[in-house]
Write an enzyme that holds these catalytic residues in place. Structure first.
Site, PDB file in Angstrom:
ATOM      1  N   GLY A   1     115.806  40.158  32.902  1.00 20.77           N
ATOM      2  CA  GLY A   1     117.155  39.695  33.184  1.00 20.77           C
ATOM      3  C   GLY A   1     118.176  40.689  32.666  1.00 20.77           C
TER       4      GLY A   1
ATOM      5  N   ASP B   1     117.285  39.204  37.804  1.00 12.40           N
ATOM      6  CA  ASP B   1     118.344  38.208  37.687  1.00 12.40           C
ATOM      7  C   ASP B   1     119.334  38.668  36.624  1.00 12.40           C
ATOM      8  OD1 ASP B   1     117.653  36.619  34.973  1.00 12.40           O
ATOM      9  OD2 ASP B   1     115.799  37.171  36.008  1.00 12.40           O
TER      10      ASP B   1
ATOM     11  N   GLU C   1     103.181  41.718  38.933  1.00 12.08           N
ATOM     12  CA  GLU C   1     103.594  42.959  38.276  1.00 12.08           C
ATOM     13  C   GLU C   1     102.500  44.021  38.258  1.00 12.08           C
ATOM     14  OE1 GLU C   1     106.906  41.160  35.171  1.00 12.08           O
ATOM     15  OE2 GLU C   1     104.790  41.030  34.626  1.00 12.08           O
TER      16      GLU C   1
ATOM     17  N   MET D   1     110.141  38.964  28.015  1.00 12.59           N
ATOM     18  CA  MET D   1     109.311  38.153  27.133  1.00 12.59           C
ATOM     19  C   MET D   1     108.101  38.859  26.527  1.00 12.59           C
ATOM     20  SD  MET D   1     109.455  34.606  29.393  1.00 12.59           S
ATOM     21  CE  MET D   1     108.716  33.568  28.149  1.00 12.59           C
ATOM     22  N   GLU D   2     107.933  40.168  26.785  1.00 10.56           N
ATOM     23  CA  GLU D   2     106.732  40.843  26.289  1.00 10.56           C
ATOM     24  C   GLU D   2     106.963  42.199  25.625  1.00 10.56           C
ATOM     25  OE1 GLU D   2     105.917  37.957  29.275  1.00 10.56           O
ATOM     26  OE2 GLU D   2     106.803  39.917  29.731  1.00 10.56           O
TER      27      GLU D   2
END
Length: 240
Positions: free
Chosen positions: A82, A205, A13, A181-182
């Site tokens: 996602g 996804d 990233e 997640m962040e």
């Protein structure tokens, strides 16, 4: 002159952004708090690029260090996520309107899921100028021919969502455009320090039962797409 902190959770990233910074020359590298920071200029804008590591605690600590030690007065978190929005598909993008924790659950004590007990704010609002810059920057990328970007909510939690039942539950609880997640942890740190932020995500996804396979296939492409929009945002911020 403002200083932009750029955070990615994983090497994929931040690799393109670091490569662009190295092309500009005069890059300062330093290590603090077990993190490696890369400082320099992109299009005349002072930037600090760092890989935070995966998860909310890593992300929040990284954001706070960027603000306090490196003087970042605006932050962009670039990466992958996602899809949660029904009209979004893989490699579409989301620029955060706000960010929440989908796994914050104090409902036993009467709080709504995502609500942080004893905090007045738990839906952390992103900066309008950075949102607008992201939308404009995306429109000038090759991805805009086949994909789209929306401004929407981003939900974060310490779990990789690859289960249709869990996806449905998250949608019911907080209706995000995407899940990762962040972002909310970075948004939380920025809110407390009064630093404008943007969470930018390209969808790798669909956060469902096929999520793990789809993610692995699209991880690099999605991360690079997000980074390319960050570079466009920097160009807009520079006024060049």
């Amino acid at each position: 002159m403002r200083k932009l902190g750029i955070i990615g959770a994983m090497e994929v990233e931040v690799s393109i952004l670091k490569a662009e910074l190295e092309k500009s020359g005069n890059v300062k590298q330093s290590e603090n708090g077990s993190l490696v920071f890369y400082e320099g200029k992109l299009n005349g804008v002072d930037v600090v690029i760092v890989k935070s590591g995966v998860g909310k605690v890593n992300a929040a600590l990284c954001a706070q260090r960027l603000i306090l030690q490196y003087g970042a007065d605006m932050i962009i978190n670039s990466g992958i996520a996602g899809a949660m929005g029904k009209d979004l598909k893989v490699l579409d993008m989301v620029a955060s309107t706000d960010a929440v924790y989908h796994d914050m659950d104090a409902s036993t004590w009467g709080y709504k899921i995502t609500q942080i007990p004893q905090m007045k704010v738990w839906e952390f609002a992103a900066d309008k100028t950075l949102i607008d810059a992201a939308l404009k920057a995306f429109s000038e990328t090759p991805f805009a021919k086949e994909h789209k970007i929306i401004a929407g909510r981003i939900a974060s939690g310490d779990q990789f969502v690859a289960d249709s039942a869990l996806k449905a539950k998250i949608i019911e609880n907080c209706a995000p455009a995407c899940v990762e997640m962040e972002g909310a942890a970075i948004a939380h740190a920025c809110y407390l320090s009064k630093v404008p932020f943007l969470i930018l995500r390209c969808l790798s996804d669909n956060a469902d039962d096929s999520g793990e396979t789809t993610y692995s296939f699209n991880e690099k492409t999605a991360a690079e797409a997000s980074a390319s929009v960050v570079l466009g945002i920097i160009k807009i911020l520079s006024g060049k």
